[in-house]
Design a protein around this motif. Structure first.
Motif, PDB file in Angstrom:
ATOM      1  N   VAL A   1       1.055  11.665   8.856  1.00 61.50           N
ATOM      2  CA  VAL A   1       1.263  10.365   9.524  1.00 61.50           C
ATOM      3  C   VAL A   1       0.431  10.095  10.721  1.00 61.50           C
ATOM      4  O   VAL A   1       0.347  11.204  11.495  1.00 61.50           O
ATOM      5  CB  VAL A   1       2.859  10.018   9.837  1.00 61.50           C
ATOM      6  CG1 VAL A   1       3.669  10.102   8.691  1.00 61.50           C
ATOM      7  CG2 VAL A   1       3.418  10.930  10.787  1.00 61.50           C
TER       8      VAL A   1
ATOM      9  N   HIS B   1       9.385   3.101   7.396  1.00 60.08           N
ATOM     10  CA  HIS B   1       8.707   4.463   6.598  1.00 60.08           C
ATOM     11  C   HIS B   1       9.659   5.707   6.272  1.00 60.08           C
ATOM     12  O   HIS B   1       9.420   6.050   5.221  1.00 60.08           O
ATOM     13  CB  HIS B   1       7.236   4.556   7.034  1.00 60.08           C
ATOM     14  CG  HIS B   1       6.120   3.304   6.798  1.00 60.08           C
ATOM     15  ND1 HIS B   1       5.665   3.362   5.684  1.00 60.08           N
ATOM     16  CD2 HIS B   1       6.014   2.277   7.543  1.00 60.08           C
ATOM     17  CE1 HIS B   1       4.803   2.466   5.709  1.00 60.08           C
ATOM     18  NE2 HIS B   1       5.000   1.837   6.788  1.00 60.08           N
TER      19      HIS B   1
ATOM     20  N   ARG C   1      10.984   7.203   2.210  1.00 61.08           N
ATOM     21  CA  ARG C   1      10.065   8.347   1.577  1.00 61.08           C
ATOM     22  C   ARG C   1      11.043   9.483   1.173  1.00 61.08           C
ATOM     23  O   ARG C   1      12.106   9.549   2.087  1.00 61.08           O
ATOM     24  CB  ARG C   1       9.041   8.552   2.451  1.00 61.08           C
ATOM     25  CG  ARG C   1       9.359   9.306   3.688  1.00 61.08           C
ATOM     26  CD  ARG C   1       8.031  10.040   4.503  1.00 61.08           C
ATOM     27  NE  ARG C   1       8.349  10.674   5.772  1.00 61.08           N
ATOM     28  CZ  ARG C   1       8.009   9.947   6.829  1.00 61.08           C
ATOM     29  NH1 ARG C   1       7.362   8.952   7.068  1.00 61.08           N
ATOM     30  NH2 ARG C   1       8.506  10.653   8.197  1.00 61.08           N
TER      31      ARG C   1
ATOM     32  N   ASP D   1      -1.348   8.061   5.921  1.00 56.18           N
ATOM     33  CA  ASP D   1      -0.582   6.824   6.158  1.00 56.18           C
ATOM     34  C   ASP D   1      -0.583   6.824   7.900  1.00 56.18           C
ATOM     35  O   ASP D   1       0.264   7.255   8.555  1.00 56.18           O
ATOM     36  CB  ASP D   1       0.677   6.819   5.564  1.00 56.18           C
ATOM     37  CG  ASP D   1       1.285   5.245   5.535  1.00 56.18           C
ATOM     38  OD1 ASP D   1       0.493   4.330   5.972  1.00 56.18           O
ATOM     39  OD2 ASP D   1       2.226   5.112   4.979  1.00 56.18           O
ATOM     40  N   CYS D   2      -1.653   6.164   8.257  1.00 54.17           N
ATOM     41  CA  CYS D   2      -2.589   5.475   7.827  1.00 54.17           C
ATOM     42  C   CYS D   2      -3.934   5.549   8.515  1.00 54.17           C
ATOM     43  O   CYS D   2      -4.037   5.828   9.692  1.00 54.17           O
ATOM     44  CB  CYS D   2      -2.434   3.875   7.478  1.00 54.17           C
ATOM     45  SG  CYS D   2      -2.596   2.751   9.121  1.00 54.17           S
TER      46      CYS D   2
ATOM     47  N   LYS E   1       0.908  -1.245   0.189  1.00 56.48           N
ATOM     48  CA  LYS E   1      -0.127  -0.226  -0.091  1.00 56.48           C
ATOM     49  C   LYS E   1       0.770   1.110   0.154  1.00 56.48           C
ATOM     50  O   LYS E   1       0.535   2.170  -0.725  1.00 56.48           O
ATOM     51  CB  LYS E   1      -0.824   0.062   1.260  1.00 56.48           C
ATOM     52  CG  LYS E   1      -1.926  -1.066   1.182  1.00 56.48           C
ATOM     53  CD  LYS E   1      -2.740  -1.029   2.653  1.00 56.48           C
ATOM     54  CE  LYS E   1      -1.738  -1.212   3.737  1.00 56.48           C
ATOM     55  NZ  LYS E   1      -1.278  -2.050   4.300  1.00 56.48           N
ATOM     56  N   SER E   2       1.758   1.166   1.049  1.00 55.88           N
ATOM     57  CA  SER E   2       2.661   2.580   0.893  1.00 55.88           C
ATOM     58  C   SER E   2       3.361   2.601  -0.261  1.00 55.88           C
ATOM     59  O   SER E   2       3.565   3.923  -0.552  1.00 55.88           O
ATOM     60  CB  SER E   2       3.332   2.670   2.350  1.00 55.88           C
ATOM     61  OG  SER E   2       2.654   2.575   3.460  1.00 55.88           O
TER      62      SER E   2
ATOM     63  N   ALA F   1       1.352   3.893  -2.810  1.00 56.60           N
ATOM     64  CA  ALA F   1       0.977   5.504  -2.411  1.00 56.60           C
ATOM     65  C   ALA F   1       2.271   6.378  -2.845  1.00 56.60           C
ATOM     66  O   ALA F   1       2.020   7.655  -3.425  1.00 56.60           O
ATOM     67  CB  ALA F   1       0.556   5.682  -1.164  1.00 56.60           C
ATOM     68  N   LYS F   2       3.348   5.856  -2.536  1.00 56.78           N
ATOM     69  CA  LYS F   2       4.609   6.875  -2.848  1.00 56.78           C
ATOM     70  C   LYS F   2       4.780   7.002  -4.201  1.00 56.78           C
ATOM     71  O   LYS F   2       5.064   8.117  -4.911  1.00 56.78           O
ATOM     72  CB  LYS F   2       5.705   6.079  -2.099  1.00 56.78           C
ATOM     73  CG  LYS F   2       7.029   6.626  -2.367  1.00 56.78           C
ATOM     74  CD  LYS F   2       8.350   5.959  -1.715  1.00 56.78           C
ATOM     75  CE  LYS F   2       9.456   6.097  -2.753  1.00 56.78           C
ATOM     76  NZ  LYS F   2      10.603   5.229  -2.141  1.00 56.78           N
TER      77      LYS F   2
ATOM     78  N   ILE G   1      -4.311   5.691   3.012  1.00 55.87           N
ATOM     79  CA  ILE G   1      -4.044   4.268   3.004  1.00 55.87           C
ATOM     80  C   ILE G   1      -4.773   3.889   4.231  1.00 55.87           C
ATOM     81  O   ILE G   1      -4.491   4.383   5.325  1.00 55.87           O
ATOM     82  CB  ILE G   1      -2.307   4.236   3.290  1.00 55.87           C
ATOM     83  CG1 ILE G   1      -1.673   4.799   2.192  1.00 55.87           C
ATOM     84  CG2 ILE G   1      -2.170   2.713   3.309  1.00 55.87           C
ATOM     85  CD1 ILE G   1      -0.188   4.968   2.361  1.00 55.87           C
TER      86      ILE G   1
END
Length: 185
Positions: free
Chosen positions: A36, A55, A59, A89-90, A13-14, A17-18, A127
């Motif tokens: 966040v 995370h 990023r 997120d999230c 998912k992350s 999204a990124k 997310i």
């Protein structure tokens, strides 16, 4: 454009999204604000701290970061800026934080979030973990959490322009973006 990305833990998912945010940034030249919701001292303690570090390392350092373990609607309002994309997120951790917060009124927090997302002038990528497809957990709080997260995803899915589910790092589009609805990611 409002996009909801759901899936299980470590489903990609992350990463999706990124990738979506960076593609938007390349086209628009805009900024990205990441909201966040994790608290390192929250429910999972040191395990959560490790996930947060993971995370952070994955990023771009150029992203603006806002912390919103509760009052996600307020963070969305704060992040509103011309030519900015918001990544949340999230949703799952935010819900847990809201349900465990003694002063929180979940129905109000949810209504505020839905309104903030629906009225956002910025594109948003949200997310959330899909937790309702397995065994129903024992305990009232756990069942309430699963139910509320499912309903939250349903409501956000209804107002999102695009809904994608990740499984094994593969995105499956559940609700494709309709170009005539505006925006793009």
């Amino acid at each position: 454009m409002k996009q909801l990305i759901i899936g299980g833990a470590r489903s990609g998912k992350s990463t999706l999204a990124k990738q979506s945010a960076l593609a938007w940034q390349q086209v628009s030249g805009g900024n990205i604000t990441l909201i966040v919701t994790a608290k390192p001292d929250g429910i999972a303690g040191s395990e959560m701290s490790k996930r947060i570090v993971h995370h952070q390392m994955n990023r771009p350092s150029s992203w603006n970061v806002l912390q919103a373990s509760t009052d996600l609607a307020g963070a969305i309002t704060q992040a509103q800026d011309d030519n900015t994309l918001i990544v949340i997120d999230c949703l799952t951790l935010w819900l847990a934080n809201e349900l465990m917060e003694a002063q929180s009124t979940w129905s109000n927090a949810k209504a505020d979030l839905l309104s903030a997302v629906d009225n956002s002038r910025c594109p948003i990528i949200m997310i959330g973990n899909e937790v309702g497809q397995g065994v129903i957990p024992m305990g009232k709080f756990n069942r309430t959490f699963v139910d509320e997260l499912g309903w939250l995803h349903q409501h956000l899915g209804a107002i999102a322009d695009c809904v994608t589910m990740c499984i094994a790092g593969l995105p499956m589009v559940l609700k494709p973006h309709q170009p005539n609805r505006g925006g793009h990611l």
